[in-house]
Design an enzyme around this catalytic site. Structure first.
Site, mmCIF file in Angstrom:
data_model
loop_
_atom_site.group_PDB
_atom_site.id
_atom_site.type_symbol
_atom_site.label_atom_id
_atom_site.label_comp_id
_atom_site.label_asym_id
_atom_site.label_seq_id
_atom_site.Cartn_x
_atom_site.Cartn_y
_atom_site.Cartn_z
ATOM 1 N N LYS A 72 0.846 -1.194 0.000
ATOM 2 C CA LYS A 72 0.000 0.000 0.000
ATOM 3 C C LYS A 72 0.876 1.236 0.000
ATOM 4 C CE LYS A 72 -3.244 2.704 2.799
ATOM 5 N NZ LYS A 72 -3.993 2.825 4.068
ATOM 6 N N GLU A 99 -12.164 10.381 -5.149
ATOM 7 C CA GLU A 99 -12.161 10.387 -3.679
ATOM 8 C C GLU A 99 -11.389 11.578 -3.136
ATOM 9 O OE1 GLU A 99 -9.985 7.889 -0.220
ATOM 10 O OE2 GLU A 99 -11.136 6.671 -1.643
ATOM 11 N N GLU A 122 -8.602 12.360 12.327
ATOM 12 C CA GLU A 122 -7.699 11.264 12.686
ATOM 13 C C GLU A 122 -6.695 11.627 13.778
ATOM 14 O OE1 GLU A 122 -4.937 7.911 10.443
ATOM 15 O OE2 GLU A 122 -6.116 9.350 9.306
ATOM 16 N N GLU A 182 -7.131 -2.475 3.093
ATOM 17 C CA GLU A 182 -6.395 -1.241 3.366
ATOM 18 C C GLU A 182 -6.450 -0.907 4.857
ATOM 19 O OE1 GLU A 182 -6.848 3.462 2.134
ATOM 20 O OE2 GLU A 182 -7.724 1.942 0.820
#
Length: 357
Positions: A110, A338, A159, A203
């Site tokens: 990733k 996105e 986050e 992910e």
């Protein structure tokens, strides 16, 4: 109060020259609002020559400032976006394709790629107004503004990287996302799709496993749910897993930050290979985008978020940052969409695209 850059050096730091690779303030005046009440803290620099009279004069200066300026509702002029330019969109899509190609040929699972949008406004952007706009529609965990000279970094981020209170630490795994719908039914459908998406759950798992393995080195108790839940922000739904731990001995908050940053949610996996590819593929320095920013007190307790969904503002111009996690199953055009959705809340708060959700 302060933060760090994403990488420990810059390729071209002109946009970020005031910020450097780290910067911290001890605030002269700080307002803290909690469930227990509102507190004003004033800090003073004291040396051998400081007298009681000096401190009383300084206290009066702060008190007069609060009386004159600090307790009034500010008034704002409205800036409107007059031009926006998504930086090299076709090249960015090619970068995603290149990342996917490298994943199929190397030990890389990733990588998180960031892209930027440059916006110009009808007048100088008032960063205080931007904060008010973000707070008015707030459904994220943090709204952060950090100013150095004539440049301001603002982040509306959901986050947390890490928080510490005595021997208790908290973190979160936030990776995998879907655009929100307009109706409640559309949102329910999008949430169901996200919870069952193989690509997004894979992910998300990278982040969960990384944070678990990292914090296990410091914690004798670690609580991580086995399945993710949904966190909703203004424009997106995210897969979210909370993390709580108990430290087995004294560990500094900065040591934990260094161990965790960047998580696979912001860099990729494995970390070293992903960061190397980011440096190769991203033409624009990340600066403080995606990096730890927060506070620490004299007891070593504190809270650091990651500076995503952010903008760097100078006068009438802003550079917006948004990223996405790329894995082998990623579709470049979907990742482009996105990141476009991720630009919207900050762009609206700055004064653009009022008619878009």
């Amino acid at each position: 109060l302060g933060g760090f850059s994403f990488f420990d050096n810059y390729k071209n730091d002109q946009d970020w020259k005031n910020f450097g690779t780290s910067h911290f303030y001890v605030p002269k005046l700080m307002v803290t609002v909690t469930n227990e009440g509102t507190f004003i803290t004033s800090n003073y620099e004291i040396n051998e020559q400081t007298s009681v009279e000096d401190l009383l004069l300084q206290y009066k200066e702060y008190d007069d400032f609060l009386e004159k300026f600090g307790m009034k509702q500010p008034s704002f002029t409205q800036s409107e976006c007059i031009n926006k330019d998504e930086f090299e969109p076709n090249e960015w899509i090619q970068s995603v394709k290149e990342a996917i190609h490298q994943m199929k040929n190397e030990k890389l699972e990733k990588v998180v790629l960031n892209r930027t949008l440059n916006a110009t406004f009808s007048s100088e952007v008032n960063s205080t107004k931007v904060i008010y706009e973000l707070e008015a529609t707030r459904n994220v965990n943090y709204v952060i503004s950090y100013q150095l000279k004539d440049t301001v970094f603002i982040s509306a981020t959901p986050e947390r990287l890490i928080s510490k209170k005595n021997n208790t630490v908290s973190s979160m795994c936030l990776a995998g996302s879907a655009a929100k719908g307009i109706t409640k039914e559309e949102n329910t459908e999008a949430a169901d799709w996200l919870l069952n998406s193989k690509k997004n759950n894979g992910e998300h798992a990278f982040v969960v496993n990384y944070i678990r393995e990292t914090l296990q080195q410091y914690c004798n108790e670690l609580s991580i749910p086995s399945t993710p839940r949904i966190m909703a922000t203004k424009s997106l739904l995210h897969l979210f897993t909370p993390v709580e731990g108990k430290l087995y001995n004294h560990v500094s908050l900065f040591e934990l930050i260094q161990a965790l940053h960047p998580t696979p949610a912001l860099g990729g996996f494995p970390k070293e290979e992903a960061c190397k590819l980011i440096r190769e593929l991203e033409p624009v320095d990340r600066g403080w985008y995606g990096a730890p920013i927060g506070w620490i007190d004299l007891n070593g307790n504190g809270d650091f978020a990651v500076g995503i969904r952010s903008a760097l503002i100078k006068e009438d111009k802003a550079k917006l940052y948004a990223g996405c996690g790329v894995v082998q199953d990623s579709k470049p055009e979907e990742e482009f969409f996105e990141t476009g959705v991720k630009f919207l809340p900050m762009l609206n708060a700055l004064g653009g695209l009022r008619n878009e959700r």
